[in-house]
Design a protein around this motif. Structure first.
Motif, PDB file in Angstrom:
ATOM      1  N   VAL A   1       0.839  -1.201   0.000  1.00 25.29           N
ATOM      2  CA  VAL A   1       0.000   0.000   0.000  1.00 25.29           C
ATOM      3  C   VAL A   1       0.873   1.250   0.000  1.00 25.29           C
ATOM      4  CG1 VAL A   1      -1.777   1.270   1.256  1.00 25.29           C
ATOM      5  CG2 VAL A   1      -1.875  -1.227   1.162  1.00 25.29           C
ATOM      6  N   ALA A   2       1.966   1.233   0.766  1.00 23.95           N
ATOM      7  CA  ALA A   2       2.862   2.390   0.824  1.00 23.95           C
ATOM      8  C   ALA A   2       3.482   2.673  -0.542  1.00 23.95           C
ATOM      9  CB  ALA A   2       3.948   2.161   1.864  1.00 23.95           C
ATOM     10  N   GLN A   3       3.882   1.630  -1.259  1.00 18.72           N
ATOM     11  CA  GLN A   3       4.416   1.823  -2.611  1.00 18.72           C
ATOM     12  C   GLN A   3       3.392   2.507  -3.503  1.00 18.72           C
ATOM     13  OE1 GLN A   3       6.246  -1.766  -4.424  1.00 18.72           O
ATOM     14  NE2 GLN A   3       6.274  -2.607  -2.348  1.00 18.72           N
ATOM     15  N   GLU A   4       2.149   2.045  -3.418  1.00 21.01           N
ATOM     16  CA  GLU A   4       1.088   2.585  -4.271  1.00 21.01           C
ATOM     17  C   GLU A   4       0.795   4.044  -3.922  1.00 21.01           C
ATOM     18  OE1 GLU A   4      -1.444   1.844  -7.563  1.00 21.01           O
ATOM     19  OE2 GLU A   4       0.190   0.676  -6.686  1.00 21.01           O
ATOM     20  N   ILE A   5       0.800   4.374  -2.643  1.00 22.01           N
ATOM     21  CA  ILE A   5       0.582   5.761  -2.241  1.00 22.01           C
ATOM     22  C   ILE A   5       1.676   6.655  -2.832  1.00 22.01           C
ATOM     23  CG2 ILE A   5       0.538   7.363  -0.288  1.00 22.01           C
ATOM     24  CD1 ILE A   5      -0.631   5.061   1.397  1.00 22.01           C
ATOM     25  N   ALA A   6       2.921   6.205  -2.732  1.00 24.03           N
ATOM     26  CA  ALA A   6       4.037   6.993  -3.247  1.00 24.03           C
ATOM     27  C   ALA A   6       3.952   7.182  -4.753  1.00 24.03           C
ATOM     28  CB  ALA A   6       5.359   6.335  -2.872  1.00 24.03           C
ATOM     29  N   LEU A   7       3.312   6.237  -5.439  1.00 28.03           N
ATOM     30  CA  LEU A   7       3.175   6.330  -6.894  1.00 28.03           C
ATOM     31  C   LEU A   7       2.009   7.214  -7.316  1.00 28.03           C
ATOM     32  CD1 LEU A   7       3.920   2.621  -7.864  1.00 28.03           C
ATOM     33  CD2 LEU A   7       5.261   4.609  -8.554  1.00 28.03           C
ATOM     34  N   VAL A   8       0.873   7.070  -6.640  1.00 27.69           N
ATOM     35  CA  VAL A   8      -0.328   7.784  -7.107  1.00 27.69           C
ATOM     36  C   VAL A   8      -0.512   9.146  -6.446  1.00 27.69           C
ATOM     37  CG1 VAL A   8      -1.475   5.613  -7.644  1.00 27.69           C
ATOM     38  CG2 VAL A   8      -1.927   6.710  -5.460  1.00 27.69           C
ATOM     39  N   ARG A   9       0.094   9.370  -5.276  1.00 25.67           N
ATOM     40  CA  ARG A   9      -0.023  10.665  -4.603  1.00 25.67           C
ATOM     41  C   ARG A   9       1.344  11.074  -4.044  1.00 25.67           C
ATOM     42  NH1 ARG A   9      -4.588  13.206  -2.576  1.00 25.67           N
ATOM     43  NH2 ARG A   9      -5.701  11.958  -4.137  1.00 25.67           N
ATOM     44  N   PRO A  10       2.333  11.248  -4.914  1.00 21.32           N
ATOM     45  CA  PRO A  10       3.685  11.551  -4.426  1.00 21.32           C
ATOM     46  C   PRO A  10       3.784  12.835  -3.629  1.00 21.32           C
ATOM     47  CG  PRO A  10       3.530  11.866  -6.811  1.00 21.32           C
ATOM     48  CD  PRO A  10       2.285  11.166  -6.381  1.00 21.32           C
TER      49      PRO A  10
END
Length: 288
Positions: A115-124
């Protein structure tokens, strides 16, 4: 959000509820008081607020504010747990936005690290730095579900202490002794205001999300190269749940990643080595 920051042992910190624009009421706790960027944590498979080792949270909170929370549909938070990492990330972003604290650091553990990876990708713009504990990139070969003995231990309606120890700690005398201490803190230190247990719906949805994340697709490995934030990747050298080779792979794919592998440790390395891991996280978050 306005509230008095709490500086108290994690086992004594009050549970709050925060409503977000997505209609979810999120259960969360906050401890530590500092002008540093807040650290938001993302929990492991089937975990709730009380499945964090209090010793780890207390060590992290000495230098900064640490916020733990139940994502949508998990434990005491309202709604239904989604079955994709992408939606879990969007739900986590809604929680972070509701906190109204500006930029945050992330510590994701196991499924929380996906989930943390995805957050960093979609809402940097929301993220300053990222810690990925016991992690793997989307699409890596061999990650399509967990080994039968692992999901057989942690995926049943009730997981026994022995099964928990078998996945989170190694068979060495030192690791098992540490595991007994961790279990005592996690399951016994907090005696009031304990979080609700996670539901069977959460278990099924989270494992569906894990299996989808792990479907082999090497094209998806390229996604994490877009994470342009400093990243600390960490794992136990004998993790049977998410093998350490995936941490090496992940650290090699993310441009600004550093990697530490903790000895004689399994999936729960960050609890077993809580003092060392917290010091490493603190140095990473405080560094230039």
């Amino acid at each position: 959000m306005t509230e008095t920051m709490q500086v108290a042992p994690y086992v004594d910190v009050e549970t709050h509820v925060l409503g977000a624009v997505n209609g979810v009421d999120y259960a969360y706790r906050a401890t530590g008081a500092s002008d540093e960027t807040p650290l938001v944590t993302l929990q492991h498979f089937r975990g709730n607020l009380d499945n964090w080792d209090p010793a780890l949270i207390d060590a992290l909170a000495r230098a900064r504010r640490v916020i733990t929370f139940d994502n949508r549909g998990v434990a005491a938070s309202s709604g239904t747990t989604p079955s994709t990492i992408a939606q879990m990330a969007l739900d986590a972003i809604d929680f972070i936005e509701a906190l109204d604290v500006g930029e945050v650091d992330l510590l994701g553990f196991s499924i929380g690290s996906f989930v943390a990876q995805e957050i960093a990708l979609v809402r940097p713009s929301t993220v300053r730095k990222v810690v990925l504990a016991s992690s793997a990139p989307q699409g890596a070969s061999g990650m399509h579900g967990w080994a039968p003995e692992v999901i057989g231990a942690v995926g049943k309606p009730e997981t026994s202490p022995a099964e928990y120890l078998g996945v989170f700690f190694t068979n060495s005398e030192a690791s098992r002794a540490a595991g007994q201490q961790v279990a005592g803190r996690v399951f016994g230190a907090r005696t009031v205001d304990r979080d609700a247990t996670t539901s069977w719906q959460t278990r099924l949805a989270q494992y569906d999300a894990v299996c989808a994340w792990g479907q082999p697709n090497h094209a998806l490995l390229e996604r994490v190269s877009a994470i342009d934030k400093p990243v600390f990747v960490a794992a136990g050298e004998s993790d049977p749940m998410i093998l350490p080779r995936y941490s090496y792979l992940l650290a090699g794919l993310i441009p600004q990643a550093r990697l530490t592998i903790y000895p004689d440790a399994a999936h729960g390395f960050l609890f077993q080595h809580h003092a060392e891991f917290a010091a490493d996280v603190d140095a990473f978050l405080a560094g230039a």
